[in-house]
Structure formats: C-alpha cells, structure tokens
Design an enzyme around this catalytic site. Structure first.
Site, PDB file in Angstrom:
ATOM      1  CG  HIS A  41      -0.408   0.075   2.604  1.00  0.00           C
ATOM      2  ND1 HIS A  41       0.180   1.302   3.361  1.00  0.00           N
ATOM      3  CD2 HIS A  41      -0.358  -1.018   3.379  1.00  0.00           C
ATOM      4  CE1 HIS A  41       0.406   1.001   4.228  1.00  0.00           C
ATOM      5  NE2 HIS A  41       0.163  -0.419   4.458  1.00  0.00           N
TER       6      HIS A  41
ATOM      7  CG  ASP B  49      -1.950   4.621   3.482  1.00  0.00           C
ATOM      8  OD1 ASP B  49      -1.727   3.322   2.714  1.00  0.00           O
ATOM      9  OD2 ASP B  49      -2.741   4.666   4.134  1.00  0.00           O
TER      10      ASP B  49
ATOM     11  CG  ASP C 194       2.735  -0.442   8.315  1.00  0.00           C
ATOM     12  OD1 ASP C 194       2.360  -0.842   7.370  1.00  0.00           O
ATOM     13  OD2 ASP C 194       1.876  -0.144   9.468  1.00  0.00           O
TER      14      ASP C 194
ATOM     15  CD  GLU D 183      -3.357  -1.169   5.406  1.00  0.00           C
ATOM     16  OE1 GLU D 183      -3.900  -2.084   5.983  1.00  0.00           O
ATOM     17  OE2 GLU D 183      -2.668   0.052   5.820  1.00  0.00           O
ATOM     18  CD  GLU D 184      -1.108   1.803   7.810  1.00  0.00           C
ATOM     19  OE1 GLU D 184      -1.943   1.241   8.633  1.00  0.00           O
ATOM     20  OE2 GLU D 184       0.046   1.213   7.698  1.00  0.00           O
TER      21      GLU D 184
ATOM     22  CG  ASP E 124       1.060  -4.200   5.327  1.00  0.00           C
ATOM     23  OD1 ASP E 124       1.963  -3.613   5.768  1.00  0.00           O
ATOM     24  OD2 ASP E 124      -0.262  -3.695   5.434  1.00  0.00           O
TER      25      ASP E 124
ATOM     26  CG  HIS F 260       0.449   2.233  12.998  1.00  0.00           C
ATOM     27  ND1 HIS F 260      -1.026   1.456  13.099  1.00  0.00           N
ATOM     28  CD2 HIS F 260       0.848   1.566  11.912  1.00  0.00           C
ATOM     29  CE1 HIS F 260      -1.138   0.848  12.156  1.00  0.00           C
ATOM     30  NE2 HIS F 260      -0.079   0.920  11.237  1.00  0.00           N
TER      31      HIS F 260
END
Length: 487
Positions: free
Chosen positions: A76, A78, A115, A145-146, A169, A457
């Site tokens: 992904h 983002d 990530d 995605e996030e 991922d 994150h």
C-alpha cells in the site's frame, strides 16, 4: 540520498530511501503515486490507475517462464503519520528522515513508514531487476490502507490477471500470514451543552503523556496503556473530590494507533488549585506504581490553559466521563482456534472536541464476525445508557485461513531450503487487505510476509536491516518457485 540507500540489498533500500523523501501519509499519496507512475512509464512498463487511485504495473515473464502462474506483488502507498510532541514535522510536505541505528533503520522523531514502504520498495525493485526469474508479474499498490482501506474496498474484478498474490504488509521475518482479523470503525457522539461560570475559576490543561502507543492490532495484547482511557479514569474518579468543570477533550490521532497522549481543558475554583495539583501528583504516582515496568515514561501534566470557552453542563460532563471511563478497550477475547492470537479487541483511538460535539473513535477488530458484532453490541448498550449515539462504518471482512494453500506450502518449502528451519505459519490480529481482495478475486491464492518491523504506527518504528535481506532473498526464491499454470 541518505545513508540507508547503500545498505544491502541495495535495490530495496535505494527505493525505500526515495519513498521516504516523498510525503505520503494517508489521503496524501498523490505525489508518491505520480512518481511511481512516471518511473514505470519511463521503464516501458504497462501502468494503469483505477478510479480509486490504485496503481497497476505489469511486467512480462522472464524468458522460459511464460507458462508459470501469474503473480501479483502487493503493497500500500500510504504511511501512518505519527510524531513526538516536540518534533517539528509536516507529513504532507516534509520528507521522512531515516537513519541507521545499529542493526535497525529508524526515523528522526516520526514514524518511519517501513509499514508498508519496505514492501513497496521491494515490489519496485523486482520491477527494476534484470536478474530475478519470474513468471508473468503484476504489482498492485493500493491507496489509503491505513485510514480506511479505500483502495482495497475499491478494487474491482477484471483488473488483475494473476492467480497468486503476495502481500508484503507483514512485520516479522520468518513468519507467514495466511489469515487476519476483520474490523469496523465506531464513532460515539456526545452533544455539547455549555454554561457560563464566574471569574473565580482558574483554567488548566491536564494530560497524559509519554506512553509507548503502537499498532492497535499487533500491539493490543502487550498491555500498553491507552492515554484516552487513563485521562477518562482520572477525570471521572481521581479528581472527583475537586469541582472540575470540563471544557474540552482531545487525545490520539488515529483510530488504529494506541494513543500516546491525551489532554483535557478544565476550570476549577481558584481556592482548589492546590488540591488539583496534589491530586495530579497522586495520580501520577499511582500510574507509575501500576504501569512503570511497561510504561516507564508515563507522566501526568498540569499546565495553565488559555481556553476561555464555557465548560460543559454538569449533566453532559457526567454522562461523557462515565461513558468514556466505562468504555471497553483492549483485548476482549483470545482465540481458541489459534493459540496465542487475539480473537477480538477494540481501541479507543481518538477523542476530539468541536463546537457542538465530543466524539470518541474506536476500531473494533475480530477474527470472527460474531466477535465483532458482540463488541458493536457492547458499544450500542453503552451509548444507550449514556443517551448518546454510536455509528458504525467501514466494516471489512477477515481473511479466513486456507490450510491447503499452494503458495503457503511453496513459501514454507523455499524458506526451509534456505534457512534449514520452518517458518511460523500465523494468523494476525490486524487488518490486511487480503480479506477484501477475496471479494473480487475469490479464487486467488494469497499469503502475507515481510521483514521485521517493530513499533509500527509510532515514532519508535524501526525495521531490522538483516531481516530486509532475508525477506528479499525469500521474495526472489518464491518468484522462481511459482509452478506452471494448470492445463
């Protein structure tokens, strides 16, 4: 180019270095997408974008492998934008600043974006390579995605031709994922009613700071504290002997990140300032005693506030704090089918205040639909008791494990041949896009794997350098081992 561009495997790190240089938080991937599209066109590759913004790039098979099953490499676009409090960084305009820290690559005060930037870099590196054997190859890079899996939700049948999908991922080298949790967003809305107070009140900001935070799926079982919950606990109970008037709440930034900080603007009678300070000190000591082994940097702050808004009415304040303090959070149930894996959880990721409403944002996750529905019912009941509304949106399915997966067996066998040990076959308590891909492509055989990434994150995010090499070697081995199409 930064120092990481010369790490091994150099093709992967060079692309990751370029990715770090182009801002790409969720909802702001257009600049990176344009770079990739232009790069692919410059190499003569077939490239398309669908209405959602997903990128599709096709590369022909290497000579002699034209009859192999088609493979889709998927990542992904983002990244999660999180920074430390005193870090000056605009994720929409500023590049990520990666650096080498021993055996790891991390970033200066922000999330790194490994990530899923490392996975994306590996997909581009395969497209660029002339020395990797593979059959018909496609790369799918999804958008947003996030923050909502928009690209996966928008993926339509007919865009992909491959029979096998390799999702990049995952975050632990040596593990192969063949199932994941589904989820749904929940938002609880508390209507704001305010009343004036006199001049004999002092205004403060109280807050929780210094928590580790982390991924609301991968890290939910670790016991890391949730700043929103600690703040609600303090206001509803530990300051109950003080005449606190609540003005505003704010905490967390993403529903899929365990919040590290949360703050409340309050007013108290001037004569209770010393009592407030003493209560804050007592609560700080209590948190240190309870959480100090895990959350060694947790602090409770008390600062003067310039928020001159009127406070909430007592009725609204009472319902709000009771509901937030009572709201479930964290692990709800462990799986009976997959030992050691969380089955159902939720995260109170964000609290925000606007002119008319205070809103709490949750992310519910579960390996099974009934678990997700159970927690939705809990929040509905809580909202009913508090006489407020709760809404659910963005539900996405889990990815049911397939023990007969051909690509899973190929991964296991190639990994064992390289490293003389078997990989761990896992189910992850986080949302992977594979579950959504199964709707338009129900027969596609899928796995997820990746290098070792710690603390995604959060600003502590880091990726292990050696594991990227192992991941790249495994990627090459899998592509070479893909079998021929069935007649």
């Amino acid at each position: 180019m930064s120092e990481i561009s010369q790490l091994s495997p150099q093709p992967v790190w060079a692309f990751f270095d370029q990715i770090c240089a182009i801002p790409h938080p969720s909802y702001h991937e257009a600049q990176l997408a344009a770079f990739i599209v232009d790069w692919a066109k410059g190499r003569g590759l077939e490239v398309r974008q669908d209405p959602t913004g997903n990128i599709f790039i096709r590369k022909p098979a290497t000579p002699g492998m034209e009859n192999r099953k088609g493979v889709v490499l998927q990542a992904h676009l983002d990244m999660v934008p999180q920074k430390n409090e005193h870090t000056e960084h605009d994720f929409t305009t500023d590049p990520i600043r990666p650096y080498i820290d021993g055996e790891w690559v991390t970033a200066d005060g922000t999330t790194l974006g490994a990530d899923n930037g490392i996975g994306m870099a590996s997909c581009l590196a395969v497209l660029a390579a002339d020395d990797i054997e593979h059959g018909p190859l496609e790369v799918l890079l999804t958008t947003n995605e996030e923050a909502g899996m928009d690209g996966a939700f928008g993926l339509e049948a007919g865009w992909l031709e491959g029979e096998v999908l390799l999702n990049t991922d995952s975050e632990q080298e040596g593990e192969i994922y063949m199932g994941c949790a589904g989820g749904v967003d929940a938002s609880m809305h508390f209507p704001v009613e305010r009343h004036p107070i006199g001049d004999n009140f002092a205004r403060f900001t109280v807050g929780i700071k210094g928590l580790k935070g982390g991924h609301s799926g991968v890290d939910i079982h670790t016991g890391r504290a949730n700043a929103n919950k600690l703040l609600a606990r303090m206001l509803s109970h530990h300051l109950s002997e003080i005449d606190v008037s609540l003005i505003a709440l704010r905490g967390g930034t993403l529903r899929n990140a365990i919040p590290r900080e949360a703050f409340a603007d309050i007013a108290v009678p001037v004569e209770q300032k010393d009592a407030l300070a003493a209560a804050i000190d007592n609560y700080a000591q209590l948190l240190h005693d309870e959480l100090g082994r895990l959350e060694e940097n947790v602090t409770v702050v008390l600062d003067a506030s310039d928020n001159q808004a009127d406070p909430l009415t007592r009725a609204v304040q009472s319902r709000l704090l009771a509901a937030l303090n009572a709201a479930p959070n964290g692990v709800i149930r462990m799986s009976d089918d997959v030992p050691g894996v969380v089955e159902t959880s939720l995260n109170l990721g964000v609290i925000q205040t606007d002119e008319h409403t205070i809103t709490g944002l949750f992310l519910i996750r579960s390996l099974i639909d009934s678990g997700r529905e159970m927690v939705q019912g809990m929040l509905r009941s809580l909202a009913g008791l508090a006489n407020v509304t709760v809404e659910f949106s963005g539900a996405y399915p889990g990815w049911k494990p397939d023990p007969d997966s051909e690509i899973m067996h190929i991964f296991r066998d190639t990994y064992e041949a390289i490293y003389q040990r078997k990989p761990d076959i896992m189910v992850i308590h986080a949302g992977l896009e594979c579950g959504l891909f199964k709707k338009p492509y129900p027969d596609m055989d899928m796995i997820s794997f990746g290098p070792t990434i710690k603390f995604p994150h959060s600003p502590d995010e880091k990726v292990n350098i050696e594991s990227v090499g192992h991941y790249w070697q495994q990627m090459r081995a899998i592509l070479k081992a893909i079998p021929e199409k069935r007649a």
